[in-house]
Design an enzyme around this catalytic site. Structure first.
Site, mmCIF file in Angstrom:
data_model
loop_
_atom_site.group_PDB
_atom_site.id
_atom_site.type_symbol
_atom_site.label_atom_id
_atom_site.label_comp_id
_atom_site.label_asym_id
_atom_site.label_seq_id
_atom_site.Cartn_x
_atom_site.Cartn_y
_atom_site.Cartn_z
ATOM 1 N N ASP A 59 9.137 -9.226 2.956
ATOM 2 C CA ASP A 59 8.832 -9.210 1.476
ATOM 3 C C ASP A 59 9.393 -8.056 0.685
ATOM 4 O O ASP A 59 9.239 -6.777 0.994
ATOM 5 C CB ASP A 59 7.242 -9.155 1.285
ATOM 6 C CG ASP A 59 6.790 -9.641 -0.200
ATOM 7 O OD1 ASP A 59 7.370 -10.716 -0.725
ATOM 8 O OD2 ASP A 59 6.533 -8.602 -0.929
ATOM 9 N N HIS A 101 3.886 -15.664 -3.324
ATOM 10 C CA HIS A 101 3.993 -15.550 -4.760
ATOM 11 C C HIS A 101 4.741 -16.789 -5.558
ATOM 12 O O HIS A 101 5.925 -16.597 -5.930
ATOM 13 C CB HIS A 101 4.612 -14.341 -5.210
ATOM 14 C CG HIS A 101 5.710 -13.527 -4.224
ATOM 15 N ND1 HIS A 101 6.867 -14.362 -4.150
ATOM 16 C CD2 HIS A 101 5.817 -12.262 -3.932
ATOM 17 C CE1 HIS A 101 7.612 -13.435 -3.539
ATOM 18 N NE2 HIS A 101 7.169 -12.453 -3.234
ATOM 19 N N ASP A 146 -0.099 -9.604 -4.815
ATOM 20 C CA ASP A 146 1.050 -8.964 -4.956
ATOM 21 C C ASP A 146 0.617 -7.694 -5.373
ATOM 22 O O ASP A 146 1.752 -7.142 -6.211
ATOM 23 C CB ASP A 146 1.998 -9.856 -5.546
ATOM 24 C CG ASP A 146 3.387 -9.387 -4.916
ATOM 25 O OD1 ASP A 146 3.618 -8.458 -4.318
ATOM 26 O OD2 ASP A 146 4.487 -9.805 -5.422
ATOM 27 N N LEU A 155 0.846 -1.031 -0.202
ATOM 28 C CA LEU A 155 0.095 0.007 -0.127
ATOM 29 C C LEU A 155 0.706 1.348 -0.023
ATOM 30 O O LEU A 155 0.098 2.448 -0.150
ATOM 31 C CB LEU A 155 -1.059 0.128 1.191
ATOM 32 C CG LEU A 155 -2.323 -1.183 1.096
ATOM 33 C CD1 LEU A 155 -3.150 -1.061 2.360
ATOM 34 C CD2 LEU A 155 -2.874 -1.200 -0.291
ATOM 35 N N ARG A 156 2.265 1.188 0.238
ATOM 36 C CA ARG A 156 3.062 2.388 -0.090
ATOM 37 C C ARG A 156 3.222 3.460 1.084
ATOM 38 O O ARG A 156 3.764 4.447 1.000
ATOM 39 C CB ARG A 156 3.092 3.031 -1.379
ATOM 40 C CG ARG A 156 3.208 1.969 -2.668
ATOM 41 C CD ARG A 156 4.417 1.215 -2.473
ATOM 42 N NE ARG A 156 4.774 0.199 -3.840
ATOM 43 C CZ ARG A 156 5.258 -0.781 -3.839
ATOM 44 N NH1 ARG A 156 5.827 -1.231 -2.794
ATOM 45 N NH2 ARG A 156 5.426 -1.308 -4.892
ATOM 46 N N HIS A 209 9.194 -14.345 1.160
ATOM 47 C CA HIS A 209 9.810 -13.824 -0.088
ATOM 48 C C HIS A 209 10.944 -14.852 -0.671
ATOM 49 O O HIS A 209 12.015 -14.474 0.027
ATOM 50 C CB HIS A 209 10.016 -12.467 -0.205
ATOM 51 C CG HIS A 209 10.522 -12.065 -1.604
ATOM 52 N ND1 HIS A 209 9.797 -11.238 -2.495
ATOM 53 C CD2 HIS A 209 11.924 -12.335 -2.008
ATOM 54 C CE1 HIS A 209 10.768 -10.828 -3.541
ATOM 55 N NE2 HIS A 209 11.679 -11.570 -3.112
HETATM 56 O O1 DOR Z 1 7.465 -7.409 -8.064
HETATM 57 C C1 DOR Z 1 7.447 -7.192 -6.720
HETATM 58 N N1 DOR Z 1 7.167 -5.756 -6.265
HETATM 59 N N2 DOR Z 1 8.067 -8.119 -5.795
HETATM 60 C C2 DOR Z 1 8.414 -7.786 -4.744
HETATM 61 O O2 DOR Z 1 8.688 -8.659 -4.040
HETATM 62 C C3 DOR Z 1 8.126 -6.491 -4.365
HETATM 63 C C4 DOR Z 1 7.185 -5.599 -5.017
HETATM 64 C C5 DOR Z 1 7.351 -4.334 -4.667
HETATM 65 O O3 DOR Z 1 7.260 -3.810 -3.398
HETATM 66 O O4 DOR Z 1 7.298 -3.276 -5.516
HETATM 67 ZN ZN ZN Z 2 7.884 -10.560 -2.775
#
Ligand code: DOR
Ligand code: ZN
Length: 426
Positions: free
Chosen positions: A154, A234, A307, A65-66, A181
């Site tokens: 992750d 994943h 994801d 969610l950033r 992960h």
């Molecule tokens: O593709 C991905 N994006 N894999 C990850 O493990 C992290 C994620 C991200 O946070 O952008």
């Molecule tokens: Zn991941």
């Protein structure tokens, strides 16, 4: 006022139910689930669900969610809005924010922001190690007390096997699962896509399937050693599915998820250097896709999670090698997954188990069933509605979706959280 949802087909794997039922919601809870016509409608808000499927609220157990820190990509509110639009009543959010969710104060901040948004339930996943740097364990007791439901670094693996062992042992004392992960960074080296014929032809550095598989095996081995709860994030390769299938067959406690892009796309999607197809783990081959579908069909894989990994044009409108890994999935996950039902890979009941019942069980959170007394988290699906993916209409703040323009069959038409309609297309 209570709400009566009548005329729909209820699919609730936890009760082995797939038949016509009326559903009564009262005070934020499921009050009754009865044969059609058995619950009187007088004095109640009525919702006609004829032709629709009524499921326990879908749960996406792996999203990014950033917030805090990268609110230009997504906020907890915009992500939660994307979630409810996509049919999800709850999401579990990964800790690779800025700062990393490795302290109770960040966990509490996430929960506060989620409560303010008032859309989907948001379950924070806290970091295995301080800063997710793989050096020292974070404080699992504090994090759990603040509301964390699982632990994960992750975005990165826990490279040190001794630290992973200690993390599993420590997490076990708090009853928290570790979401791994699986990626060996030395084997990945400078890779940017799956290592195979396509990477060779495109002249891009490859990441071998083994970079994932050796870590899947290591972590399963450590789960056996410690007796802790391990969940593999994943899963993308044939070999990983085989290893997990074997582990389950000998009684090792492990659960696993895959994501819709791993059964919907192959590394062919990288031709044209589309950075929206740059994701970690990588998109694999047709053989891997077939193995992922088999793994879902036979229960080797317990869950489908998106994801959802939002990135802006700053990270994506660049040359392939320099682009960030990740694609968004909250608003396409259900439509892509329903294709497995339409193609007879999964039954509808299996799909609901993988998108609701099992994630609730793995995370130990409420929901995942429509049993009376459960929280009134409900998703209404129209299985046949055709629609076109159009990123410009997304609630997510980001647009990094490789499925733009695809026609999908089936979507959520209403999402109810705690008895409140939070998204509706009716
Ligand atoms: O593709 C991905 N994006 N894999 C990850 O493990 C992290 C994620 C991200 O946070 O952008
Ligand atoms: Zn991941």
């Amino acid at each position: 006022m209570s709400l009566l949802i009548s005329g729909g087909t209820v699919v609730d794997p936890a009760q082995g139910l797939e038949e016509a039922r009326d559903l009564l919601i009262d005070n934020g809870k499921i009050a009754a689930l009865e044969p059609p016509g058995a619950i009187p409608g007088e004095g109640r808000r009525l919702l006609d669900a004829r032709g629709l499927v009524v499921t326990p609220g879908l749960i996406d157990m792996h999203v990014h969610l950033r917030e805090p820190g990268e609110e230009y990509k997504e906020t907890i509110e915009s992500g939660a809005r994307a979630a409810v639009k996509g049919g999800f009543t709850a999401v579990a959010c990964m800790p690779n924010t800025q700062p990393v969710n490795d302290t109770a104060s960040v966990t509490r901040f996430i929960l506060d922001q989620a409560a303010r948004a008032g859309l989907a339930r948001v379950y924070p996943v806290a970091a295995v190690s301080v800063g997710s740097e793989g050096q020292a364990l974070s404080e699992y007791g504090d994090l759990k007390a603040a509301g964390a439901v699982a632990l994960s670094d992750d975005g990165r693996p826990v490279m040190n096997p001794l630290l992973m062992r200690r993390a599993l042992e420590y997490a076990k004392t708090f009853g928290l699962p570790i979401i791994s992960h699986c990626e060996d960074l030395d084997l990945r080296a400078d890779g940017v896509m799956h290592e195979g014929l396509v990477s060779l032809e495109l002249g891009l550095w490859g990441i071998p399937a083994a970079a994932e598989e050796v870590m899947v095996f290591r972590d399963i081995n450590l789960a056996y050693l410690t007796g802790a709860r391990l969940h593999i994030a994943h899963v993308s390769t044939f070999g990983s599915v085989q290893i997990i299938r074997w582990a389950k067959s000998v009684g090792i406690e492990v659960t696993a998820e895959t994501a819709p892009h791993y059964f919907s796309l192959t590394d062919e999607a990288v031709r044209g250097y589309d950075t929206n197809a740059k994701v970690n783990p990588s998109l694999r081959t047709a053989e891997d896709v077939a193995a992922i579908k088999e793994g879902l069909a036979d229960g080797t894989l317990d869950a489908i999670a998106s994801d959802h990994a939002p990135h802006s044009s700053l990270e994506k409108d660049v040359e392939f090698g320099a682009a960030a890994f990740g694609l968004i999935g909250l608003e396409t996950s259900l439509g892509l997954s329903l294709k497995l039902v339409h193609d007879n890979v999964l039954t509808l009941s299996q799909l609901v188990a993988q998108m609701s019942t099992n994630p609730a069980r793995i995370l130990g959170v409420p929901g995942g069933t429509l049993k009376p007394g459960s929280p009134a988290d409900v998703t209404l699906l129209d299985l046949n509605r055709e629609w076109q993916v159009d990123v410009t209409t997304f609630a997510s703040k980001s647009r990094n979706c490789p499925f733009n323009g695809w026609t999908l069959q089936g979507r959520a038409v209403m999402t109810i959280v705690g008895g409140k309609v939070v998204s509706s297309e009716q």
